[in-house]
Design a protein around this motif. Sequence first.
Motif, PDB file in Angstrom:
ATOM      1  N   GLU A  21      -1.370 -11.902  15.920  1.00 42.07           N
ATOM      2  CA  GLU A  21      -0.810 -12.061  14.343  1.00 42.07           C
ATOM      3  C   GLU A  21      -1.942 -11.840  13.384  1.00 42.07           C
ATOM      4  OE1 GLU A  21       2.600 -14.257  13.530  1.00 42.07           O
ATOM      5  OE2 GLU A  21       2.863 -14.759  15.701  1.00 42.07           O
ATOM      6  N   ILE A  22      -1.450 -11.442  12.518  1.00 38.46           N
ATOM      7  CA  ILE A  22      -2.607 -11.300  11.277  1.00 38.46           C
ATOM      8  C   ILE A  22      -2.141 -12.371  10.143  1.00 38.46           C
ATOM      9  CG2 ILE A  22      -3.444  -9.925   9.643  1.00 38.46           C
ATOM     10  CD1 ILE A  22      -4.396  -8.745  12.432  1.00 38.46           C
ATOM     11  N   LEU A  23      -3.159 -12.912   9.362  1.00 38.98           N
ATOM     12  CA  LEU A  23      -2.890 -13.873   8.319  1.00 38.98           C
ATOM     13  C   LEU A  23      -3.602 -13.454   7.368  1.00 38.98           C
ATOM     14  CD1 LEU A  23      -3.298 -17.184  10.228  1.00 38.98           C
ATOM     15  CD2 LEU A  23      -1.106 -16.149   9.970  1.00 38.98           C
ATOM     16  N   GLU A  33      -6.970 -12.526  12.171  1.00 39.70           N
ATOM     17  CA  GLU A  33      -6.363 -12.182  13.316  1.00 39.70           C
ATOM     18  C   GLU A  33      -6.602 -13.428  14.148  1.00 39.70           C
ATOM     19  OE1 GLU A  33      -5.979  -8.954  17.026  1.00 39.70           O
ATOM     20  OE2 GLU A  33      -7.562  -8.948  15.860  1.00 39.70           O
ATOM     21  N   VAL A  34      -5.343 -14.012  14.669  1.00 37.87           N
ATOM     22  CA  VAL A  34      -5.293 -14.944  15.639  1.00 37.87           C
ATOM     23  C   VAL A  34      -5.815 -14.521  16.927  1.00 37.87           C
ATOM     24  CG1 VAL A  34      -4.047 -16.702  16.332  1.00 37.87           C
ATOM     25  CG2 VAL A  34      -3.394 -16.045  14.033  1.00 37.87           C
ATOM     26  N   LEU A  35      -6.793 -14.854  17.457  1.00 40.85           N
ATOM     27  CA  LEU A  35      -7.254 -14.586  18.847  1.00 40.85           C
ATOM     28  C   LEU A  35      -6.668 -15.585  19.856  1.00 40.85           C
ATOM     29  CD1 LEU A  35     -11.146 -13.922  18.015  1.00 40.85           C
ATOM     30  CD2 LEU A  35      -9.122 -12.215  18.140  1.00 40.85           C
ATOM     31  N   ASN A  36      -6.522 -16.868  19.622  1.00 42.00           N
ATOM     32  CA  ASN A  36      -6.168 -17.656  20.485  1.00 42.00           C
ATOM     33  C   ASN A  36      -5.462 -18.732  19.660  1.00 42.00           C
ATOM     34  OD1 ASN A  36      -6.064 -19.157  23.057  1.00 42.00           O
ATOM     35  ND2 ASN A  36      -8.099 -20.013  22.946  1.00 42.00           N
ATOM     36  N   VAL A  37      -4.568 -19.303  20.248  1.00 39.22           N
ATOM     37  CA  VAL A  37      -3.451 -20.371  19.855  1.00 39.22           C
ATOM     38  C   VAL A  37      -4.071 -21.790  19.740  1.00 39.22           C
ATOM     39  CG1 VAL A  37      -1.077 -21.160  19.430  1.00 39.22           C
ATOM     40  CG2 VAL A  37      -1.610 -18.793  19.907  1.00 39.22           C
ATOM     41  N   ASP A  38      -4.458 -22.219  21.248  1.00 39.24           N
ATOM     42  CA  ASP A  38      -4.811 -23.512  21.540  1.00 39.24           C
ATOM     43  C   ASP A  38      -6.187 -23.620  22.462  1.00 39.24           C
ATOM     44  OD1 ASP A  38      -4.691 -26.158  21.807  1.00 39.24           O
ATOM     45  OD2 ASP A  38      -3.208 -26.217  23.445  1.00 39.24           O
ATOM     46  N   PRO A  46      -9.291  -6.239  12.520  1.00 39.50           N
ATOM     47  CA  PRO A  46      -9.775  -4.889  12.536  1.00 39.50           C
ATOM     48  C   PRO A  46      -9.043  -3.922  11.440  1.00 39.50           C
ATOM     49  CG  PRO A  46      -8.391  -5.410  14.407  1.00 39.50           C
ATOM     50  CD  PRO A  46      -8.416  -6.703  13.516  1.00 39.50           C
ATOM     51  N   GLU A  47      -9.971  -3.231  11.224  1.00 38.69           N
ATOM     52  CA  GLU A  47      -9.864  -2.386  10.038  1.00 38.69           C
ATOM     53  C   GLU A  47      -8.773  -1.179  10.402  1.00 38.69           C
ATOM     54  OE1 GLU A  47     -10.332  -2.339   6.548  1.00 38.69           O
ATOM     55  OE2 GLU A  47     -11.309  -4.287   6.924  1.00 38.69           O
ATOM     56  N   LEU A  48      -7.839  -0.795   9.635  1.00 38.64           N
ATOM     57  CA  LEU A  48      -6.902   0.223  10.439  1.00 38.64           C
ATOM     58  C   LEU A  48      -7.562   1.492   9.989  1.00 38.64           C
ATOM     59  CD1 LEU A  48      -3.242  -0.847   9.077  1.00 38.64           C
ATOM     60  CD2 LEU A  48      -4.117  -1.002  11.475  1.00 38.64           C
ATOM     61  N   GLN A  49      -7.536   2.558  10.936  1.00 36.17           N
ATOM     62  CA  GLN A  49      -8.252   3.732  10.956  1.00 36.17           C
ATOM     63  C   GLN A  49      -7.454   4.818  10.598  1.00 36.17           C
ATOM     64  OE1 GLN A  49     -10.867   4.343  14.113  1.00 36.17           O
ATOM     65  NE2 GLN A  49     -12.247   2.497  13.843  1.00 36.17           N
ATOM     66  N   GLN A  50      -7.753   5.652   9.824  1.00 40.81           N
ATOM     67  CA  GLN A  50      -6.721   6.884   9.517  1.00 40.81           C
ATOM     68  C   GLN A  50      -6.524   7.599  10.609  1.00 40.81           C
ATOM     69  OE1 GLN A  50      -5.882   6.998   6.249  1.00 40.81           O
ATOM     70  NE2 GLN A  50      -4.703   8.891   6.568  1.00 40.81           N
ATOM     71  N   ASP A  51      -5.245   8.239  11.017  1.00 42.81           N
ATOM     72  CA  ASP A  51      -5.054   9.044  11.837  1.00 42.81           C
ATOM     73  C   ASP A  51      -4.738  10.344  11.225  1.00 42.81           C
ATOM     74  OD1 ASP A  51      -3.822  10.367  14.117  1.00 42.81           O
ATOM     75  OD2 ASP A  51      -2.079   9.263  14.060  1.00 42.81           O
ATOM     76  N   TRP A  52      -5.586  11.372  11.590  1.00 42.81           N
ATOM     77  CA  TRP A  52      -5.526  12.554  10.966  1.00 42.81           C
ATOM     78  C   TRP A  52      -4.662  13.595  11.758  1.00 42.81           C
ATOM     79  CZ3 TRP A  52      -7.434  12.576   6.006  1.00 42.81           C
ATOM     80  CH2 TRP A  52      -8.191  11.686   5.783  1.00 42.81           C
ATOM     81  N   GLY A  53      -3.837  13.010  12.464  1.00 33.78           N
ATOM     82  CA  GLY A  53      -2.722  13.954  13.269  1.00 33.78           C
ATOM     83  C   GLY A  53      -3.030  14.393  14.512  1.00 33.78           C
TER      84      GLY A  53
END
Length: 54
Positions: A21-23, A33-38, A46-53
């Motif tokens: 999950e992202i906080l 980003e939550v990597l581990n809970v306990d 991570p940055e969202l990258q552009q999808d150029w189709g």
Amino acid sequence: MVDCIECGADVSLYDDIEAGEILDCGTCGVELEVLNVDPTELDTAPELQQDWGE
């Protein structure tokens, strides 16, 4: 609560948080980003990258 890895401010966690999950830090605005809970482990999301189709 855990500390923001960017500014050190407290970041609130809710009871049913899951890995992946992202906080948002309310102080500096960085996405985490939550990597581990306990134990709770955070990293910068991570940055969202552009999808150029492709």
